[in-house]
Motif scaffolding. Structure first.
Motif, mmCIF file in Angstrom:
data_model
loop_
_atom_site.group_PDB
_atom_site.id
_atom_site.type_symbol
_atom_site.label_atom_id
_atom_site.label_comp_id
_atom_site.label_asym_id
_atom_site.label_seq_id
_atom_site.Cartn_x
_atom_site.Cartn_y
_atom_site.Cartn_z
ATOM 1 N N UNK A 1 0.741 -1.232 0.205
ATOM 2 C CA UNK A 1 -0.055 -0.032 -0.103
ATOM 3 C C UNK A 1 0.812 1.283 -0.061
ATOM 4 N N UNK A 2 1.945 1.216 0.607
ATOM 5 C CA UNK A 2 2.848 2.349 0.961
ATOM 6 C C UNK A 2 3.498 2.454 -0.456
ATOM 7 N N UNK A 3 4.004 1.542 -0.912
ATOM 8 C CA UNK A 3 4.673 1.706 -2.421
ATOM 9 C C UNK A 3 3.707 1.944 -3.504
ATOM 10 N N UNK A 4 2.333 1.782 -3.437
ATOM 11 C CA UNK A 4 1.656 2.099 -4.559
ATOM 12 C C UNK A 4 1.160 3.618 -4.456
ATOM 13 N N UNK A 5 1.039 4.130 -3.061
ATOM 14 C CA UNK A 5 0.788 5.356 -2.842
ATOM 15 C C UNK A 5 1.949 6.525 -3.234
#
Lengths: 222, 222
Positions: free
Chosen positions: B150-154
């Motif tokens: 989730x952090x990488x996609x954001x």
């Protein structure tokens, strides 16, 4: 959790959720402190033993988490109101030596068990079963008992200092528990009703004090 | 443990004791680092999840301790030769953020599992069973996968930095593992014999690299 097949099971009452929130954060914070204290162990064996005690707290924590989760309550929400006060207990009782760590681990586990034992009969049957399962999972503290006894027998000055430490731990625990109850009317009422003839909060503290004294003896600290 | 009824069971060979010493201290030190990282979690839920991963390491540690203990070997003795090098690995890979902690926990667990999987077939059957039991006890890492993805996609910049971190963790793990093997002729020989056609230490590293790449993908880091 609810299913399509029928109405949701009656979950724990709001005051039981508060109680499990206190116990849950008690376990999670005990894990954290024991893990930190384990790092200061003088031997790999001692480090492994205290780490094992820490891991057992997480086992208890997970039982409480599953129990609350089955009723749709997130344990993080149940714990949140108690974080500051329980952290304050640990800040006021940070061990300054390996032996102080062991005494705190042993007496802290015992205080927790006293509390579980008293409340097991005051809550709904499902929560009572949970509390008894947590209580049954013990036996990690023989190591602490052995180490502290040996140190006390070898050095009376050490024994006197650790006895003071043990009394201070009880005092801080009682002070902080009273602050939790003072801020939560429903929890206070629950204890008064639950303890009945045993005398409410004061009676509960008395019961815990007597058991604490017995544990002090087993450590060679009385 | 021996009994009066017959000769003692053949215990693990000296090189197997070394191997279990490495694995045992790997678990104990992973517990310690994860417990410390858990303290820096941004939420109580994250703190509980990483604490649970830490506690699982102690579960593995205890299995190894019991296995060695049954042959009269104290795990502290088996671990002692590897403390400095494994501590040095952790010192060289101290996470500087919560996401770095999660990536390290996830990839570190995976590296451990790769190693267990490879050696399970090279050791005596009892030790092989132990290693497979440890391997079967997984499933605590879905949380880390979800959070990191989730952090990488954001944030692609975050993704690039964590991808670098993931590659560095592999590099440090390989460097430190090579140093362990370089100091232990019997362990090197054991790996060469065990891996057979897979190509010795270099082959083992290659296998681990490929699996590491797959895990990086699952975290969204490739």
């Amino acid at each position: 959790m609810t299913t399509d097949a029928g109405p949701p099971a009656a979950g724990p009452s709001p005051v039981t959720v508060e109680l499990l929130g206190v116990l849950g954060y008690g376990e999670l914070s005990a894990f954290d402190r024991l893990a930190e204290d384990a790092r200061a162990a003088p031997t790999l064996t001692g480090r492994a033993q205290l780490s094992t005690m820490a891991a057992a707290e997480i086992g208890h924590f997970r039982l409480i988490e599953e129990h609350l989760g089955a009723s749709g309550v997130a344990i993080a929400d149940a714990m949140a109101p108690f974080v500051t006060l329980i952290d304050s207990y640990h800040a006021s009782t940070a061990p300054r030596s390996w032996l102080e760590s062991l005494v705190k681990a042993y007496l802290g586990d015992g205080l927790g068990a006293d509390f579980y034992r008293e409340v097991a009969g005051w809550v709904d049957p499902d929560t009572g079963d949970l509390v008894r399962r947590v209580l049954a999972d013990t036996g990690h503290s023989a190591f602490a008992e052995r180490e502290v006894r040996a140190a006390c027998e070898a050095n009376p000055h050490q024994r006197d200092r650790l006895a003071l430490w043990g009394r201070r731990l009880l005092g801080e625990a009682v002070t902080h528990a009273q602050r939790v109850v003072a801020e939560r009317d429903e929890l206070a009422e629950f204890i008064v009703l639950g303890s009945g003839a045993k005398g409410g909060v004061a009676g509960l503290i008395k019961t815990v004090q007597v058991a604490h004294g017995r544990r002090m003896s087993r450590l060679g600290l009385s």
